[in-house]
Design a protein around this motif. Structure first.
Motif, PDB file in Angstrom:
ATOM      1  N   VAL A 146       0.856  -1.352  -0.190  1.00 31.81           N
ATOM      2  CA  VAL A 146       0.105   0.056  -0.176  1.00 31.81           C
ATOM      3  C   VAL A 146       0.900   1.287  -0.049  1.00 31.81           C
ATOM      4  CG1 VAL A 146      -1.882   1.251   1.170  1.00 31.81           C
ATOM      5  CG2 VAL A 146      -1.806  -1.327   1.339  1.00 31.81           C
ATOM      6  N   ASP A 147       0.705   1.880  -0.998  1.00 30.09           N
ATOM      7  CA  ASP A 147       1.340   3.416  -1.060  1.00 30.09           C
ATOM      8  C   ASP A 147       0.680   4.272   0.253  1.00 30.09           C
ATOM      9  OD1 ASP A 147       2.986   5.525  -1.988  1.00 30.09           O
ATOM     10  OD2 ASP A 147       1.148   6.298  -3.256  1.00 30.09           O
ATOM     11  N   TRP A 148       1.597   5.262   0.408  1.00 28.17           N
ATOM     12  CA  TRP A 148       0.837   6.337   1.496  1.00 28.17           C
ATOM     13  C   TRP A 148       0.105   7.312   1.140  1.00 28.17           C
ATOM     14  CZ3 TRP A 148       2.828   6.166   6.753  1.00 28.17           C
ATOM     15  CH2 TRP A 148       1.986   6.982   7.656  1.00 28.17           C
ATOM     16  N   ASN A 149       0.597   8.012   0.039  1.00 29.91           N
ATOM     17  CA  ASN A 149       0.296   9.315  -0.387  1.00 29.91           C
ATOM     18  C   ASN A 149      -0.748   9.176  -1.851  1.00 29.91           C
ATOM     19  OD1 ASN A 149      -0.331  11.895  -0.520  1.00 29.91           O
ATOM     20  ND2 ASN A 149       2.193  12.607  -0.210  1.00 29.91           N
ATOM     21  N   MET A 150      -1.813   8.906  -1.754  1.00 32.74           N
ATOM     22  CA  MET A 150      -2.912   8.884  -2.897  1.00 32.74           C
ATOM     23  C   MET A 150      -4.029   9.658  -2.683  1.00 32.74           C
ATOM     24  SD  MET A 150      -3.063   4.598  -2.982  1.00 32.74           S
ATOM     25  CE  MET A 150      -3.332   4.311  -1.159  1.00 32.74           C
ATOM     26  N   PRO A 151      -4.767  10.256  -3.670  1.00 24.90           N
ATOM     27  CA  PRO A 151      -5.890  10.852  -3.815  1.00 24.90           C
ATOM     28  C   PRO A 151      -7.315   9.975  -3.255  1.00 24.90           C
ATOM     29  CG  PRO A 151      -5.440  10.235  -6.008  1.00 24.90           C
ATOM     30  CD  PRO A 151      -4.253   9.806  -5.208  1.00 24.90           C
ATOM     31  N   ASN A 152      -8.082  10.849  -2.787  1.00 22.26           N
ATOM     32  CA  ASN A 152      -9.480  10.122  -2.459  1.00 22.26           C
ATOM     33  C   ASN A 152      -9.143   9.448  -1.118  1.00 22.26           C
ATOM     34  OD1 ASN A 152     -10.652  10.874  -4.839  1.00 22.26           O
ATOM     35  ND2 ASN A 152      -9.954   9.017  -5.735  1.00 22.26           N
ATOM     36  N   MET A 153      -8.517   8.379  -0.995  1.00 14.53           N
ATOM     37  CA  MET A 153      -8.282   8.109   0.328  1.00 14.53           C
ATOM     38  C   MET A 153      -6.855   7.518   0.216  1.00 14.53           C
ATOM     39  SD  MET A 153      -9.851   4.509   2.313  1.00 14.53           S
ATOM     40  CE  MET A 153     -11.517   4.973   2.289  1.00 14.53           C
ATOM     41  N   ASP A 154      -5.884   8.122   1.417  1.00 15.43           N
ATOM     42  CA  ASP A 154      -4.727   7.818   1.607  1.00 15.43           C
ATOM     43  C   ASP A 154      -4.547   6.367   2.048  1.00 15.43           C
ATOM     44  OD1 ASP A 154      -5.060   8.084   4.342  1.00 15.43           O
ATOM     45  OD2 ASP A 154      -3.801   9.686   4.352  1.00 15.43           O
ATOM     46  N   GLY A 155      -3.359   5.843   1.975  1.00 15.74           N
ATOM     47  CA  GLY A 155      -2.904   4.641   2.443  1.00 15.74           C
ATOM     48  C   GLY A 155      -3.360   4.264   3.998  1.00 15.74           C
ATOM     49  N   LEU A 156      -2.959   5.300   4.694  1.00 10.84           N
ATOM     50  CA  LEU A 156      -3.316   5.063   6.231  1.00 10.84           C
ATOM     51  C   LEU A 156      -4.645   4.968   6.583  1.00 10.84           C
ATOM     52  CD1 LEU A 156      -1.670   5.331   8.958  1.00 10.84           C
ATOM     53  CD2 LEU A 156      -2.134   7.748   9.155  1.00 10.84           C
ATOM     54  N   MET A 161       3.593  -1.285   3.751  1.00  6.56           N
ATOM     55  CA  MET A 161       3.355  -0.179   3.478  1.00  6.56           C
ATOM     56  C   MET A 161       4.554   0.421   2.798  1.00  6.56           C
ATOM     57  SD  MET A 161       0.901   1.953   4.519  1.00  6.56           S
ATOM     58  CE  MET A 161       0.426   3.690   4.375  1.00  6.56           C
ATOM     59  N   VAL A 162       4.374   1.066   1.674  1.00  9.32           N
ATOM     60  CA  VAL A 162       5.441   1.571   0.537  1.00  9.32           C
ATOM     61  C   VAL A 162       5.472   3.130   0.951  1.00  9.32           C
ATOM     62  CG1 VAL A 162       6.111   1.992  -1.711  1.00  9.32           C
ATOM     63  CG2 VAL A 162       4.790  -0.214  -0.927  1.00  9.32           C
ATOM     64  N   THR A 163       6.643   3.585   1.337  1.00  9.44           N
ATOM     65  CA  THR A 163       6.930   4.883   1.856  1.00  9.44           C
ATOM     66  C   THR A 163       8.179   5.495   1.323  1.00  9.44           C
ATOM     67  OG1 THR A 163       8.154   4.555   3.741  1.00  9.44           O
ATOM     68  CG2 THR A 163       6.078   4.487   3.908  1.00  9.44           C
ATOM     69  N   THR A 164       8.178   6.809   1.501  1.00 12.18           N
ATOM     70  CA  THR A 164       9.530   7.285   0.846  1.00 12.18           C
ATOM     71  C   THR A 164      10.210   7.850   1.979  1.00 12.18           C
ATOM     72  OG1 THR A 164       8.252   9.416   1.048  1.00 12.18           O
ATOM     73  CG2 THR A 164       8.328   8.436  -1.001  1.00 12.18           C
ATOM     74  N   GLU A 165      11.519   8.288   2.026  1.00 12.40           N
ATOM     75  CA  GLU A 165      12.350   8.619   2.985  1.00 12.40           C
ATOM     76  C   GLU A 165      11.850   9.801   3.755  1.00 12.40           C
ATOM     77  OE1 GLU A 165      15.030   6.702   3.039  1.00 12.40           O
ATOM     78  OE2 GLU A 165      15.594   7.614   4.968  1.00 12.40           O
ATOM     79  N   ALA A 166      10.977  10.595   3.195  1.00 13.61           N
ATOM     80  CA  ALA A 166      10.359  11.744   3.881  1.00 13.61           C
ATOM     81  C   ALA A 166       9.116  11.251   4.759  1.00 13.61           C
ATOM     82  CB  ALA A 166       9.907  12.770   2.699  1.00 13.61           C
ATOM     83  N   GLU A 167       8.663  10.309   4.320  1.00 16.15           N
ATOM     84  CA  GLU A 167       7.297  10.061   5.216  1.00 16.15           C
ATOM     85  C   GLU A 167       7.829   8.930   6.269  1.00 16.15           C
ATOM     86  OE1 GLU A 167       4.196   9.564   1.150  1.00 16.15           O
ATOM     87  OE2 GLU A 167       5.205   7.821   1.870  1.00 16.15           O
ATOM     88  N   LYS A 168       9.119   8.610   6.428  1.00 19.43           N
ATOM     89  CA  LYS A 168       9.098   7.683   7.495  1.00 19.43           C
ATOM     90  C   LYS A 168       8.813   7.980   8.775  1.00 19.43           C
ATOM     91  CE  LYS A 168      13.885   6.092   7.560  1.00 19.43           C
ATOM     92  NZ  LYS A 168      14.798   5.931   7.016  1.00 19.43           N
ATOM     93  N   ARG A 206       6.508   9.384   9.681  1.00 19.52           N
ATOM     94  CA  ARG A 206       4.983   9.026   9.872  1.00 19.52           C
ATOM     95  C   ARG A 206       4.593   7.410   9.958  1.00 19.52           C
ATOM     96  NH1 ARG A 206       1.872  11.735   5.767  1.00 19.52           N
ATOM     97  NH2 ARG A 206      -0.067  11.398   6.966  1.00 19.52           N
ATOM     98  N   VAL A 207       5.566   6.767   9.709  1.00 18.32           N
ATOM     99  CA  VAL A 207       5.244   5.277   9.599  1.00 18.32           C
ATOM    100  C   VAL A 207       4.779   4.870  10.740  1.00 18.32           C
ATOM    101  CG1 VAL A 207       6.268   3.125   9.253  1.00 18.32           C
ATOM    102  CG2 VAL A 207       6.990   4.697   7.870  1.00 18.32           C
ATOM    103  N   VAL A 208       5.021   5.322  12.127  1.00 16.06           N
ATOM    104  CA  VAL A 208       4.488   4.832  13.361  1.00 16.06           C
ATOM    105  C   VAL A 208       3.078   5.107  13.428  1.00 16.06           C
ATOM    106  CG1 VAL A 208       4.612   5.567  15.871  1.00 16.06           C
ATOM    107  CG2 VAL A 208       6.797   5.898  14.538  1.00 16.06           C
ATOM    108  N   GLU A 209       2.495   6.023  12.815  1.00 17.07           N
ATOM    109  CA  GLU A 209       1.211   6.306  12.782  1.00 17.07           C
ATOM    110  C   GLU A 209       0.559   4.790  11.798  1.00 17.07           C
ATOM    111  OE1 GLU A 209      -0.317   9.815  11.074  1.00 17.07           O
ATOM    112  OE2 GLU A 209       1.422  10.542  11.407  1.00 17.07           O
ATOM    113  N   ALA A 210       1.324   4.515  10.741  1.00 15.29           N
ATOM    114  CA  ALA A 210       0.944   3.328   9.927  1.00 15.29           C
ATOM    115  C   ALA A 210       0.928   2.273  10.726  1.00 15.29           C
ATOM    116  CB  ALA A 210       1.652   3.305   8.713  1.00 15.29           C
ATOM    117  N   ILE A 211       1.991   2.006  11.619  1.00 21.56           N
ATOM    118  CA  ILE A 211       2.227   0.762  12.465  1.00 21.56           C
ATOM    119  C   ILE A 211       1.041   0.597  13.410  1.00 21.56           C
ATOM    120  CG2 ILE A 211       3.693  -0.313  14.244  1.00 21.56           C
ATOM    121  CD1 ILE A 211       6.072   1.331  12.778  1.00 21.56           C
ATOM    122  N   LYS A 212       0.535   1.918  14.145  1.00 26.68           N
ATOM    123  CA  LYS A 212      -0.473   1.961  14.912  1.00 26.68           C
ATOM    124  C   LYS A 212      -1.595   1.570  14.273  1.00 26.68           C
ATOM    125  CE  LYS A 212       0.725   5.599  16.950  1.00 26.68           C
ATOM    126  NZ  LYS A 212       0.901   6.802  17.904  1.00 26.68           N
TER     127      LYS A 212
END
Lengths: 123, 750
Positions: free
Chosen positions: A51-61, A78-85, A87-93
């Motif tokens: 799952v990509d993080w940054n998407m229109p309509n509904m994001d990955g998170l 989760m597929v993320t970029t260096e910059a989003e790293k 925020r991965v904690v949110e995704a983990i939760k």
């Protein structure tokens, strides 16, 4: 092994698909955003989701949260970029099982998939 | 993974996708400049960021390093805007718009298989200045190899063996867990009060679930077990009887202690394990409302550390206690937690994505060609139905043939419509580029210009869209550069400081009408006339006879520029010539009206379809002609008493209006027998109407337009030719030209 690719960029999906095919995963379904993915998980019943993080309509998170809220246990990478790293904690939760930073190599993705599946099998 | 390892179609996909994203970037950036701070701005910034991000992400897989480096710099700048650290100003937007231009040219270079030119240093410098550092952000590759300090492991401690990408997150995780520990304290306090117990339960459920997932992710199995137990507590918290509540809460505090210990250990990459069985069993017992033995409950003095020792989890003494955790919850921590919550809201909304596939244009072209031929054949079959009827065939055969022909007719019609529709594209594809054009001109000329766009959803055929692209840019540039005045001149003339250019599109029957109206200084008849005489386009005598519109039309003459000085933007005199020729190419018409000091309005009428259309076949003299059906409003038989002559022009009274009549026999120079009763075919383009007097009506037919060489159509009333069902060729009448002749009768007669 059914894999669902969720990414708004067709190029990205094709790249991931190419790598997955190289790795021997051929049963692949694609979704272009979180909403699309939600509409597909019911029928497709994926065994693994990328799952990509940054998407229109509904994001990955948001997607991960809603997917987990349905009680689905399928592992999510989760597929993320260096910059989003950060925020991965949110995704983990929200319930992702692993993550991979773009750009990844076939090796690193394969490694992540193996880790994730091993861990899901052990749990 | 480099580009060479990739399927070449991937690169093509990337280019197509990125180009679309860049168009969107352009539009969004220009819009961004004009919206006020708030949700809309935030959403735009998110959309812009996402587009840039997608380009960068895909580029990184294709090994397009130059592009990535640059996109990264631009992304950093945008990210700071998104966080509100940089204000949206014209200067910042200049930098970002230029960045988009650089990205676009990089993509063009990739497309042409050229080496990518690195971004200009000054632009990179500007971007870095925006971000607030002078050096490009260096990728933190060293992080993973950072050696963890060696630590001596004690009993119950294991070294965490995590894959590097998970190790990377440990720092974030530790601060997150510290927050959880802090919030658990609040939770326990809330749970003590009956009124807030329900809230506490909900809060606890969240914290427990988060901790469980975190534990699972970092492979901290015992902490996960503790978290799972807390989830169970949360489920029952509201129903726990008061007499065991204290027992439950002290164990929640004990669980908090354990999480806190694990958090501290996590800093050193250590996983803790505890003998949890008794603790968990007792926690479950009290949670479900069953009191514990008196000898267990009495001993801990409501001290979490004591509970842990009594339950055999920890060996006495333990350093930390629940009270200690209170201190770690500084106001700053809480603020951070609150900020995090706020930032949790989904950021991505945007517009709903189109479900599309991409098809190469030439495939559509050949499809359209085939449909065109199919329509001709269908017409032949329909023609045969009539012949069949004339022959003495069995009734059933005749009927079957007619039925098959009529089905073919209907299906062909649907197929044709379908194919035509695949070629229709919204004018937005063009219109969306223009805010940027106007903005740049306004910036360069220090003018203030608003571009109002309406009707950009209007769809036209792809070929029309292509032909329209350049003319519209030229007209808009002219309006912005020459039409709209500078703010001081405008203020002096009593007009609002900001000039307005209105770009509107709408369907009008068989045509699309595009109007560009500005409220600038308007066209200057005397100046244009003088110039036209200088260029030898007219003699001074002729000039005096011309109407205003005819004088204005000189701006479309080749090499005709009225700008006092040639600027970068417009004024080289090639532009408006292109406008005229391009519009003429697709059988369009241009009208100009202008009032000095009030502004100029340019109206472009273009036919909707270019390939196949329904037409009315009419007979004039010895030939048949086609009139586009969509231009026809009605057909009447003019009675003698309805027709008059007004200043040499025949007109007809139709109900309460008077319409000019065109004698088609004369215009088409047809001879042959003239029937006594003629028909007047009433046509309309926009607001203008006229009646075409023809000899006979043949019937309605689908005609496939075959373009005629410019030499035949120029000035003549024909827009093309078509092949009839009987195989003969008919000319298609150009309705726009005819209506113009009707409006200027002196020329029609010439």
């Amino acid at each position: 092994m059914k894999v669902l690719l969720v990414d708004d960029s067709k190029t990205m999906r094709n790249i991931q698909k190419g790598i997955l095919t190289q790795l021997g995963y051929t049963d692949i379904e694609e979704a272009c955003d979180g909403l699309d993915a939600l509409s597909k998980v019911g029928a497709f019943q994926p065994d693994l989701l990328l799952v990509d993080w940054n998407m229109p309509n509904m994001d990955g998170l948001t997607f991960v949260k809603q997917f987990r809220a349905k009680g689905s246990k399928a592992p999510i990478i989760m597929v993320t970029t260096e910059a989003e790293k950060s925020r991965v904690v949110e995704a983990i939760k929200a319930g992702v099982n692993n993550y991979v930073v773009k750009p990844f190599t076939p090796d690193s993705l394969s490694q992540r998939i193996k880790e994730t599946l091993d861990r899901t099998a052990a749990a | 993974m480099g580009a060479q390892d990739m399927d070449p179609s991937l690169l093509q996909d990337f280019l197509t996708e990125s180009s679309e994203l860049i168009e969107k970037l352009d539009v969004d950036l220009v819009t961004l400049e004009s919206v006020a701070e708030g949700d809309e701005q935030k959403e735009l910034l998110n959309s812009i960021f996402r587009a840039l991000h997608t380009i960068k992400g895909a580029a990184s897989f294709l090994g397009l390093t130059t592009l990535i480096t640059f996109a990264h710099a631009a992304e950093d700048a945008l990210n700071r805007m998104r966080k509100g650290e940089i204000e949206v100003t014209s200067e910042v937007m200049d930098v970002l718009l230029r960045s988009v231009d650089v990205l676009r040219s990089m993509l063009e270079e990739i497309n042409a298989s050229e080496e990518i030119t690195p971004a200009p240093d000054d632009l990179l410098g500007q971007l870095h200045a925006l971000v607030g550092n002078d050096a490009p952000a260096k990728p933190d590759t060293e992080k993973q190899t950072q050696a963890q300090p060696e630590v001596k492991l004690e009993e119950g401690q294991t070294k965490l063996e995590l894959p590097p990408q998970k190790v990377d997150l440990l720092d974030f995780m530790v601060s997150d867990l510290e927050e959880v520990v802090g919030q658990l304290t609040q939770c326990i306090e809330q749970a003590r009060v009956t009124a807030t117990r329900q809230d506490a339960a909900q809060h606890l459920a969240e914290l427990a679930e988060n901790t469980y997932k975190t534990g699972y992710f970092f492979e901290l199995d015992d902490m996960s077990k503790v978290a799972k137990a807390l989830e169970a507590v949360a489920d029952h918290l509201a129903d726990v009887p008061d007499d065991v509540l204290g027992e439950v809460l002290v164990r929640v505090a004990a669980a908090q202690t354990l999480i806190k210990q694990q958090t501290e250990a996590l800093c050193k990459s250590i996983a803790l394990s505890w003998p949890l069985d008794t603790f968990l069993q007792r926690l479950e017992q009290v949670t479900t409302g069953n009191p514990l033995d008196k000898d267990v409950t009495g001993k801990h003095n409501n001290d979490a550390a004591q509970v842990l020792v009594l339950d055999g989890v920890l060996k006495a003494p333990v350093a930390s206690s629940t009270e200690g955790s209170n201190e770690s919850t500084t106001p700053a921590d809480q603020a951070r937690a609150a900020a995090k919550k706020g930032g949790d809201a989904p950021t991505a909304r945007g517009s709903v994505g189109e479900q599309t596939i991409r098809v190469e244009v030439h495939r559509l072209e050949s499809l359209l060609n085939l449909v065109g031929r199919l329509v001709l054949n269908k017409n032949r079959v329909l023609g045969m139905t009539r012949k069949v009827r004339e022959h003495d065939l069995p009734y059933e055969v005749e009927e079957q043939f007619a039925a098959a022909a009529s089905d073919l007719d209907q299906l062909t019609g649907e197929l044709q419509l379908g194919v035509m529709r695949t070629r229709m594209q919204p004018l937005a594809k063009l219109f969306d580029r223009y805010p940027r054009v106007i903005r740049d001109i306004a910036r360069m000329t220090d003018k203030k210009i608003d571009l109002e766009i309406a009707g950009k959803e209007t769809e036209v055929d792809k070929s029309v869209l292509e032909v329209l692209a350049d003319p519209l840019v030229h007209i808009l540039r002219n309006s912005a550069d020459h039409g709209v005045e500078t703010p001081d001149i405008r203020t002096a003339a009593g007009k609002p400081e900001t000039g307005t250019i209105r770009l509107t599109a709408e369907h009008q029957g068989s045509h699309v009408r595009v109007e560009i109206a500005d409220n600038g200084k308007g066209l200057h008849r005397e100046m244009l006339g003088k110039k036209a005489v200088e260029r030898g386009l007219v003699t001074p005598e002729q000039l005096a006879m011309l109407s205003d519109e005819e004088v204005f039309r000189f701006i479309f003459a080749p090499g005709f520029s009225t700008a006092e000085k040639v600027s970068d933007l417009s004024g080289r005199g090639v532009g408006m010539d292109v406008v005229r020729t391009n519009i003429a190419k697709i059988n369009g018409a241009i009208n100009i009206s202008s009032a000095k000091g009030k502004g100029t309005t340019i109206e472009i009428l273009i036919p909707l379809t270019v390939a196949i259309m329904p037409a009315m076949m009419v007979g004039v003299g010895r030939h048949l002609y086609a009139i586009p059906l969509t231009s026809i409003t009605e057909i009447v038989r003019p009675e003698q008493n309805m027709v008059y002559t007004v200043s040499g022009q025949p007109v007809m009274r139709l109900r309460d209006t008077v319409l000019p009549l065109l004698n088609m026999r004369r215009i088409l120079q047809e001879s042959g027998d003239e029937p006594k009763n003629k028909f007047a075919v009433m046509i309309a383009v926009g607001q203008q109407r006229a009646g075409l007097v023809v000899d006979r009506l043949i019937g309605q037919q689908e005609v496939v337009i075959k373009p005629l060489d410019d030499r035949y159509t120029q000035g003549g009333p024909f827009s093309g030719a078509t092949i009839r069902e009987d195989g003969d060729v008919s000319l298609i009448l150009d309705v726009i030209q005819l209506i113009r002749q009707a409006q200027t009768p002196e020329r029609a007669a010439a």
